[in-house]
Write a protein that holds these residues in place. Structure first.
Motif, short mmCIF file in Angstrom:
data_model
loop_
_atom_site.label_atom_id
_atom_site.label_comp_id
_atom_site.label_asym_id
_atom_site.label_seq_id
_atom_site.Cartn_x
_atom_site.Cartn_y
_atom_site.Cartn_z
N ILE A 58 0.94 -1.23 0.01
CA ILE A 58 0.07 -0.02 -0.17
C ILE A 58 0.86 1.35 0.13
O ILE A 58 0.64 2.21 -0.76
CB ILE A 58 -0.79 -0.02 1.29
N GLY A 59 2.03 1.30 0.84
CA GLY A 59 2.90 2.60 0.80
C GLY A 59 3.32 2.63 -0.65
O GLY A 59 3.65 3.82 -0.97
N ILE A 60 3.86 1.63 -1.28
CA ILE A 60 4.53 1.79 -2.67
C ILE A 60 3.56 2.46 -3.53
O ILE A 60 3.74 3.45 -4.18
CB ILE A 60 5.08 0.46 -2.97
N ASN A 61 2.32 1.96 -3.48
CA ASN A 61 1.24 2.58 -4.23
C ASN A 61 0.93 4.00 -3.94
O ASN A 61 0.55 4.93 -4.99
CB ASN A 61 -0.21 1.67 -4.24
N VAL A 62 0.71 4.36 -2.65
CA VAL A 62 0.45 5.48 -2.38
C VAL A 62 1.63 6.39 -2.63
O VAL A 62 1.38 7.84 -3.30
CB VAL A 62 -0.01 5.82 -0.93
N ASP A 63 2.81 6.03 -2.37
CA ASP A 63 4.12 6.69 -2.94
C ASP A 63 3.96 7.12 -4.37
O ASP A 63 4.40 8.37 -4.90
CB ASP A 63 5.38 5.94 -2.55
N SER A 64 3.75 6.10 -4.95
CA SER A 64 3.89 6.43 -6.57
C SER A 64 2.43 7.40 -6.96
O SER A 64 2.96 8.35 -7.93
CB SER A 64 3.30 5.13 -7.57
N TYR A 65 1.36 7.11 -6.46
CA TYR A 65 0.38 8.04 -6.77
C TYR A 65 0.76 9.69 -6.26
O TYR A 65 0.63 10.61 -7.28
CB TYR A 65 -0.66 7.85 -5.87
N MET A 66 1.42 9.81 -5.23
CA MET A 66 1.81 11.12 -4.65
C MET A 66 2.94 11.70 -5.56
O MET A 66 3.19 12.81 -5.76
CB MET A 66 2.27 11.15 -3.07
N ASP A 67 3.78 10.82 -5.82
CA ASP A 67 5.10 11.37 -6.86
C ASP A 67 4.36 11.88 -8.13
O ASP A 67 4.90 12.67 -8.69
CB ASP A 67 5.87 10.08 -6.99
N GLU A 68 3.28 11.32 -8.57
CA GLU A 68 2.71 11.85 -9.87
C GLU A 68 2.20 13.22 -9.59
O GLU A 68 2.38 14.17 -10.54
CB GLU A 68 1.80 10.98 -10.29
N LEU A 69 1.79 13.46 -8.35
CA LEU A 69 1.27 14.67 -8.12
C LEU A 69 2.29 15.72 -7.84
O LEU A 69 2.33 16.83 -8.34
CB LEU A 69 0.11 14.77 -6.84
N PHE A 70 3.22 15.20 -7.15
CA PHE A 70 4.31 16.29 -7.10
C PHE A 70 5.06 16.62 -8.19
O PHE A 70 5.34 17.75 -8.53
CB PHE A 70 5.56 15.59 -6.02
N ARG A 71 5.09 15.62 -9.40
CA ARG A 71 5.73 16.00 -10.67
C ARG A 71 4.80 16.81 -11.25
O ARG A 71 5.29 17.89 -12.00
CB ARG A 71 5.87 14.61 -11.43
N LEU A 72 3.59 16.80 -11.13
CA LEU A 72 2.60 17.66 -11.72
C LEU A 72 2.76 19.21 -11.13
O LEU A 72 2.53 20.20 -11.88
CB LEU A 72 1.16 17.27 -11.64
N SER A 73 3.20 19.27 -10.13
CA SER A 73 3.45 20.55 -9.38
C SER A 73 4.80 21.26 -10.05
O SER A 73 5.03 22.20 -9.81
CB SER A 73 3.48 20.61 -7.82
N MET A 74 5.63 20.21 -10.80
CA MET A 74 6.99 20.72 -11.00
C MET A 74 6.67 21.08 -12.44
O MET A 74 7.53 21.58 -13.34
CB MET A 74 8.00 19.43 -11.12
N SER A 75 5.49 20.79 -13.30
CA SER A 75 5.21 21.15 -14.76
C SER A 75 5.52 22.37 -15.40
O SER A 75 6.20 22.39 -16.26
CB SER A 75 3.80 20.75 -15.08
N PRO A 76 5.37 23.38 -14.41
CA PRO A 76 5.84 24.72 -15.11
C PRO A 76 7.36 24.86 -15.47
O PRO A 76 7.57 25.55 -16.47
CB PRO A 76 5.44 25.82 -14.09
#
Length: 618
Positions: A58-76
């Motif tokens: 579960i931790g791996i799956n949630v980490d992957s999900y949150m990493d995608e959101l963090f990368r989204l915040s880096m998109s600019p």
């Protein structure tokens, strides 16, 4: 030594049965307990290991999900045109509109991502707000975002900031759980220069869909917490701790757990597994109630205990049959004792040998002889005591009868005196004739008379009272003819009638009625005297019935000390109890404002036992 002596006094059968039963029970309990402890420990360790694997996944799956959101915040940072627009100041309105169009087109391209839980994306500067939203509602603190803590913190740090799960309006009036990722945007040329802040709002369903895939067993819970004890996710399955968000002590204990272990929290045992997420620092915790986890083990243990008890009982039963043949002499003594309990003091048991059983047999025979002699002496003593008490009871009965005669005579003469004063001579003569009938009955106060004669006395008294009260007082007598020959102590009913007139009718304004009736129930005859008078207060009624129900007939208190106005009731009650026993006598039922009913219970001869059940007139 004292305990050893008591043990030696036990019967041989009891010694054998208790000793063998204790050994069998102890052996079975030890085996069952050891098996339970071993199986429970194995099950707990297995559960801890399997659960740890689950939450790590579960931790791996949630980490992957949150990493995608963090990368989204880096998109600019990946779009130079957007960064240039943020770095330049538009000095004309046309340039400002062009700048907004380009930045919001970029945000629109970000929202095309397949992640449906991304609801809103904002780029916030000190002057402007650029947004792209899938929802009709903006974030709730957008109006004054520059004053919020998250805005100031994101400008002061280069790390992303996570805003905990909170409720906002998204698609309608009903709130939706969302969380946000906030990151400060800095110039590529000058890292100390903050251009703005990007804020991504995502639905809680993203994290929830990952965690909800875990199937929870009864008594277990899956939680995700941050370091400030904020609840990111919670799912309970019939857990004894259904509201973790209010139990800060419990959550603190969870954060202190590393890996899997058994924790004692607030008097309860829990199996706790934890895993820390690398991307956010959150803690994923899986909590199992130790009692629920070991429920099957407890059921197995209880079933084993039950089977063990059955086996022990069967073993004792077989042993009892085997020992029975060795204890026949003791059995004969027991049978002799039962015969003595039935009243046969001539029983004797044979004496065989000079061992313990022989000694018991001889002692039993001597005991029966001594008991027979003692019983004969006690019988003579009881006879003498009974005769003395009978004479005492007869004397007390005669004394009570002596109290009644002047009491009735006074009331009757007072009524006649009032009639003469009112010049109603004819009525006075009629009342004097009624008085003569009444006095003839009083002459037989110490004897039994027919119920018809007792009713004549009551009618004579009521006739005297109606002449006094006129239309204010009426009466009715409803007694079956087959009861008119019933014999009862004289002046048993008339005092009840007098009490109804004096204490019921006199205290009531308006007309009153008195009814005399009877009923039968099994071995008892019930005589009812009912009046529609003022009734009795509940406290006084309870005290009066308590006095009437006193089992002791030799009370040191006089009637005047208890209820001076109820002397007639008390005298009748005591006379009936002295003659027939404590099961008979007078009882009063009353309801204030509606009336009072006196019930006189008497023994019914066997030939009069048929009839209606007793019922109250009230």
């Amino acid at each position: 030594m004292r305990h050893m002596k008591v043990y030696r006094d036990w019967s041989l059968k009891s010694k054998l049965l208790i000793m063998i039963s204790s050994l069998l029970t102890a052996a079975v309990l030890v085996v069952v307990t050891l098996n339970y402890v071993r199986y429970s420990s194995y099950l707990t360790n297995q559960t801890v290991g399997q659960t740890q694997q689950i939450i790590e996944q579960i931790g791996i799956n949630v980490d992957s999900y949150m990493d995608e959101l963090f990368r989204l915040s880096m998109s600019p940072y990946y779009d130079d045109s957007v960064m240039r627009e943020l770095e330049t100041n538009a000095d004309t309105e046309e340039k400002q509109l062009d700048k907004r169009r380009r930045i919001e087109e970029f945000l629109g391209s970000v929202m095309i991502l397949p992640r449906k839980e991304i609801l809103r994306v904002y780029i916030l500067t000190d002057k402007d707000i650029y947004s792209n939203e899938k929802t009709p509602y903006s974030t709730m603190d957008l109006q004054d975002y520059s004053q919020t803590d998250w805005y100031r913190q994101s400008k002061a740090t280069q790390e992303p900031i996570f805003l905990p799960v909170h409720m906002e309006r998204v698609f309608g009036e009903k709130g939706t759980l969302i969380f946000s990722i906030v990151r400060g945007l800095r110039s590529k040329e000058d890292n100390n220069r903050v251009l703005g802040v990007i804020k991504v709002d995502a639905s809680y369903d993203g994290i929830k869909s990952i965690c909800d895939k875990v199937r929870l067993s009864p008594g277990s819970s899956l939680l995700i917490l941050d370091d400030d004890l904020n609840m990111i996710y919670q799912n309970n399955q019939k857990s004894p701790i259904s509201d973790f968000s209010l139990n800060q002590t419990f959550l603190s204990e969870i954060l202190d757990t590393r890996g899997g272990s058994i924790r004692h929290i607030e008097g309860q045992r829990y199996v706790v597994n934890t895993c820390r997420l690398l991307s956010t620092g959150w803690t994923v915790a899986f909590v199992n109630s130790f009692e629920a986890l070991n429920q099957y083990s407890v059921q197995t243990r209880n079933a084993s205990f039950f089977a063990a008890v059955v086996c022990v009982l069967l073993s004792v039963g077989v042993l009892a049959l085997f020992v029975r043949g060795f204890l026949q002499p003791v059995s004969r003594i027991v049978k002799g004792m039962k015969a003595v309990e039935g009243g046969d003091l001539t029983v004797r048991v044979p004496v065989e040998g000079h061992d313990e059983t022989g000694y018991l047999s001889e002692s039993f025979n001597n005991m029966t002889v001594q008991v027979a002699e003692t019983l004969n002496r006690n019988t003579q003593l009881v006879k003498e005591i009974y005769e003395a008490r009978y004479l005492q009871k007869e004397a007390q009965y005669n004394a009570l009868c002596g109290q009644i005669k002047p009491h009735f005579l006074y009331n009757t003469l007072n009524t006649i005196s009032l009639l003469i004063k009112c010049r109603e001579n004819d009525k006075a003569v009629e009342d004097i004739e009624s008085l003569s009938v009444f006095l003839r009955g009083v002459m037989h106060v110490d004897k039994e008379i027919l119920l018809s004669q007792e009713l004549d006395l009551a009618v004579a008294y009521l006739s005297l009272q109606t002449s006094r009260y006129g239309e204010k007082l009426s009466y009715q007598i409803d007694v079956p003819e087959d009861l008119l020959t019933y014999r009862l102590p004289a002046l048993s009913v008339e005092p009840l009638v007098e009490n109804a007139v004096v204490h019921g009718c006199e205290k009531k304004r308006g007309s009153s009625q008195i009814t005399i009736s009877t009923s039968r129930d099994g071995q008892k005859l019930y005589l009812y005297v009912w009046d529609s008078g003022a009734g009795i207060a509940p406290e006084k009624l309870a005290e009066l019935n308590q006095c009437l129900s006193e089992e002791s007939l030799l009370d040191s208190r006089t009637e005047e000390d208890i209820f001076t106005e109820s002397i007639g009731l008390l005298n009748v009650n005591k006379r009936i109890k002295l003659l027939f026993g404590l099961d008979y006598g007078v009882q009063i039922f009353s309801e204030q404002g509606k009336g009072t009913q006196a019930v006189l219970s008497l023994p019914l001869p066997s030939m009069m036992q048929e009839g209606d059940d007793p019922s109250c007139i009230l």
